[in-house]
Design an enzyme around this catalytic site. Structure first.
Site, PDB file in Angstrom:
ATOM      1  N   GLU A   1       0.844  -1.200   0.000  1.00 17.95           N
ATOM      2  CA  GLU A   1       0.000   0.000   0.000  1.00 17.95           C
ATOM      3  C   GLU A   1       0.877   1.248   0.000  1.00 17.95           C
ATOM      4  O   GLU A   1       1.872   1.332   0.718  1.00 17.95           O
ATOM      5  CB  GLU A   1      -0.913   0.024   1.226  1.00 17.95           C
TER       6      GLU A   1
ATOM      7  N   PHE B   1       0.555   5.807  -0.279  1.00 13.84           N
ATOM      8  CA  PHE B   1      -0.367   6.935  -0.157  1.00 13.84           C
ATOM      9  C   PHE B   1       0.188   8.132  -0.927  1.00 13.84           C
ATOM     10  O   PHE B   1       1.410   8.234  -1.138  1.00 13.84           O
ATOM     11  CB  PHE B   1      -0.604   7.312   1.316  1.00 13.84           C
TER      12      PHE B   1
ATOM     13  N   THR C   1      -3.989   4.794  -1.556  1.00  9.75           N
ATOM     14  CA  THR C   1      -5.050   5.291  -0.681  1.00  9.75           C
ATOM     15  C   THR C   1      -5.730   6.500  -1.304  1.00  9.75           C
ATOM     16  O   THR C   1      -5.162   7.191  -2.159  1.00  9.75           O
ATOM     17  CB  THR C   1      -4.510   5.650   0.706  1.00  9.75           C
TER      18      THR C   1
ATOM     19  N   TYR D   1     -22.636   4.593   3.862  1.00  7.55           N
ATOM     20  CA  TYR D   1     -21.885   3.420   4.288  1.00  7.55           C
ATOM     21  C   TYR D   1     -21.109   2.827   3.121  1.00  7.55           C
ATOM     22  O   TYR D   1     -21.485   2.996   1.949  1.00  7.55           O
ATOM     23  CB  TYR D   1     -22.828   2.357   4.865  1.00  7.55           C
TER      24      TYR D   1
ATOM     25  N   TYR E   1       1.459  -2.412   4.719  1.00  8.22           N
ATOM     26  CA  TYR E   1       1.328  -0.959   4.790  1.00  8.22           C
ATOM     27  C   TYR E   1       2.743  -0.380   4.807  1.00  8.22           C
ATOM     28  O   TYR E   1       3.398  -0.322   5.857  1.00  8.22           O
ATOM     29  CB  TYR E   1       0.548  -0.568   6.051  1.00  8.22           C
TER      30      TYR E   1
END
Length: 624
Positions: free
Chosen positions: A17, A19, A48, A126, A272
């Site tokens: 991942e 960002f 992200t 949601y 991450y």
């Protein structure tokens, strides 16, 4: 996505991942890191979602670059935070056009200026709503990931209710689950079993946070409400002020956790990375999932394939951009279709203008001077090339990547040429029927055999070019193109059409010819090659010896490529250069001054009429 295959084969897979950085330099640094981490062999990467404004646009841009330029299977985060339906539509359309087929649908955190999460008018409340919307609009195009919370989340700690929500998201179209980070592996494994007991059968991908420093470890665990096992605390507390020791011990702790996860039948790990590489790489090495040198992915083609929407079937490219695939993708991004099976009419592609796509030398003047020095003689220039070939330098103006193992059979020949002042740009050795599974030269499906012709591209002064062409003529197996910056093109190629320099034979398939040499693309590359050299010169102050030296080479030398069409021959292409060398490497640049009448320097004019001679501007018109 490759997660289901990893579980079916019981072969562990991993993903990364990233960002969006906050600065332009940070973005470029991250692209470089993503490029390097590609060779570790991740199943996919995810990016992200930068909620709101320019950050969300950067997420979309990064997904596009990862897919089209770096050939990385990418998963785009998409949140409900501050996202009206039209913004969601725009983001999904961007992902679709980039060739992205994976979305991680999340509710998202509340904006920093709000304590509680609230849906915007015309938006989604949601993650379940977002999953349903994506599924209804795009069908099965996207694999849709959803979030799992083994230790609960900020605004809901009831495990039964969270499990019910997770089941609803999966039933609505979620095809895989990515969990929040955790360190309590016992709790995670119990949670996995509960998922399966509740009928959740899709792949579960645990979120793994490597340990960088003790302070960061505690901060992130606290921020995510992660329970830290006591034995972890006991192992890290005594060394908390020694970052290197923390990384080493942390590597073992995280790897041990991952082993238990894999042993439990969970065959995917999602790291991450925090936009860093080292700690993640250390864990993967400890697990044996990569070697110290990395574990190169199985290559479908000899060059890195783009995963852009319109380029997934592309399987032919010119060899000239072998070491600059990013600029090739940029200059061809506006093509309506891409070569598949054959190059086609060489006059049809339009290569983008250099200035339009910011094709040029990367880095600041200071960075490039630090990298390549201040050459004041041709010997200094040659030494830069030799250092690159010895892997003492990671790049050249014409190569964004270091020397690879492919060059090993000819590395001594290349060094020898450069020491004699003949500056090599691109090359490949001949390959005669190597298995497609070969770790260095192999590519394509298993059970096949690959071949390639020896190829060499270099800068050479005009007087030596004359002698070299005479030698090429005597071989009967060599073809060449030579051109200078002004566009004087020389060749003995029988036509302007493509000459395959790499091909493969595979069971049940036609012969694949993914790398070619041909006229139009060489002229497009010529402009880029001389532009890169000029950019290098311009790193140095006007009037400086370094600038004058490099400008002299760019203004007067020729760029020549040679193909030995006898693919059985290993070193024949280098025999052409026996006893050829640039005289007086420490003196004035040979052929550095143009003739007074503006014509090509003496030597080129002496070529006889047996070679095709063309002003490349005739071909240039066909590029636009």
């Amino acid at each position: 996505m490759k997660l289901a295959e990893a579980h079916r084969l019981e072969k562990p897979a991993f993903s990364f991942e990233f960002f969006p950085p906050k600065t332009a330099q940070g973005v470029q640094n991250l692209y470089d890191r993503m490029d390097r981490m590609h060779d570790l062999g991740p199943s996919f990467i995810d990016v992200t979602w930068g909620a709101g404004g320019s950050q969300s646009e950067l997420t979309c841009e990064m997904v596009n670059v990862a897919q089209t330029v770096y050939g990385l299977e990418t998963c785009m985060h998409l949140t409900c935070t501050d996202m009206e339906t039209d913004k969601v539509d725009s983001a999904l359309d961007s992902a679709y056009k980039a060739g992205c087929t994976n979305i991680l649908a999340l509710r998202g955190d509340p904006p920093r200026d709000k304590e509680k999460w609230q849906a915007v008018e015309g938006g989604f409340r949601y993650a379940l709503d977002l999953v349903k919307y994506i599924k209804a609009k795009y069908g099965d195009h996207f694999d849709i990931g959803v979030a799992g919370y083994p230790e609960g989340c900020d605004d809901e700690q009831n495990p039964e209710l969270l499990m019910s929500h997770l089941k609803q998201k999966v039933d609505a179209g979620g095809t895989f689950i990515v969990t929040q980070m955790f360190y309590d592996v016992d709790n995670f494994l119990v949670w996995v079993d509960k998922c399966r007991a509740n009928g959740i059968t899709v792949p579960i991908v645990p979120g793994i946070m490597p340990i960088q420093t003790h302070a960061a470890f505690l901060r992130r665990a606290k921020g995510m409400n992660c329970h830290i096992p006591q034995d972890w605390i006991d192992a890290l507390e005594p060394i908390k002020n020694d970052d290197a020791a923390v990384r080493e011990v942390g590597k073992g702790l995280v790897a041990g956790m991952c082993r238990r996860i894999i042993d439990h039948g969970v065959m995917a790990l999602h790291f991450y990375t925090m936009n860093l590489a080292q700690s993640t790489k250390m864990v993967l090495e400890e697990l044996g999932l990569i070697s110290k040198e990395g574990t190169p992915t199985k290559k479908p083609l000899p060059w890195r394939q783009s995963l852009g929407f319109s380029r997934r079937e592309e399987d032919v490219r010119p060899v000239f951009w072998k070491n600059r695939h990013k600029s090739y993708v940029a200059r061809t991004q506006d093509w309506d279709e891409f070569p598949n099976g054959r190059w086609g009419d060489s006059r049809s592609p339009a290569f983008g203008e250099l200035d339009t796509y910011n094709i040029g030398l990367k880095g600041t003047n200071e960075q490039n001077i630090k990298l390549w020095g201040r050459p004041e003689s041709l010997r200094d220039i040659a030494d830069v090339f030799v250092r690159f070939l010895k892997s003492d330098l990671k790049s050249l103006p014409w190569s964004e990547i270091p020397v690879t193992d492919e060059a090993s059979p000819i590395i001594g020949d290349l060094i020898n040429l450069n020491r004699r002042g003949l500056l090599t740009i691109t090359s490949q050795p001949s390959v005669n029927g190597v298995e497609s599974s070969d770790p260095v030269h192999g590519w394509g499906p298993s059970g096949g055999y690959v071949y390639q012709k020896a190829y060499l591209e270099l800068l050479i002064p005009p007087l030596l070019l004359t002698q070299l062409i005479e030698r090429i003529d005597r071989t009967q197996t060599m073809t060449f193109y030579a051109v200078d910056k002004a566009g004087d093109l020389r060749t003995n190629a029988p036509s302007d059409g493509p000459n395959a320099v790499t091909w493969g034979v595979f069971p049940g398939k036609e012969i694949v010819q993914p790398t070619i040499v041909e006229t139009i693309s060489f002229i497009a590359w010529k402009d880029e090659a001389f532009r890169l050299g000029t950019d290098w010169a311009n790193c140095h102050p006007a009037g400086s010896p370094s600038r004058q030296l490099i400008e002299g080479i760019m203004s007067n030398w020729y760029l020549i490529n040679i193909v030995d069409n006898d693919f059985h021959s290993t070193h024949g292409i280098f025999d052409l250069f026996d006893s050829l060398e640039v005289k007086n490497l420490d003196g004035p640049l040979e052929g550095s001054k143009p003739a007074a009448n503006g014509q090509a320097p003496k030597g080129i004019a002496e070529l006889d009429g047996t070679h095709k001679t063309t002003d490349s501007r005739v071909f240039q018109e066909l590029l636009n």
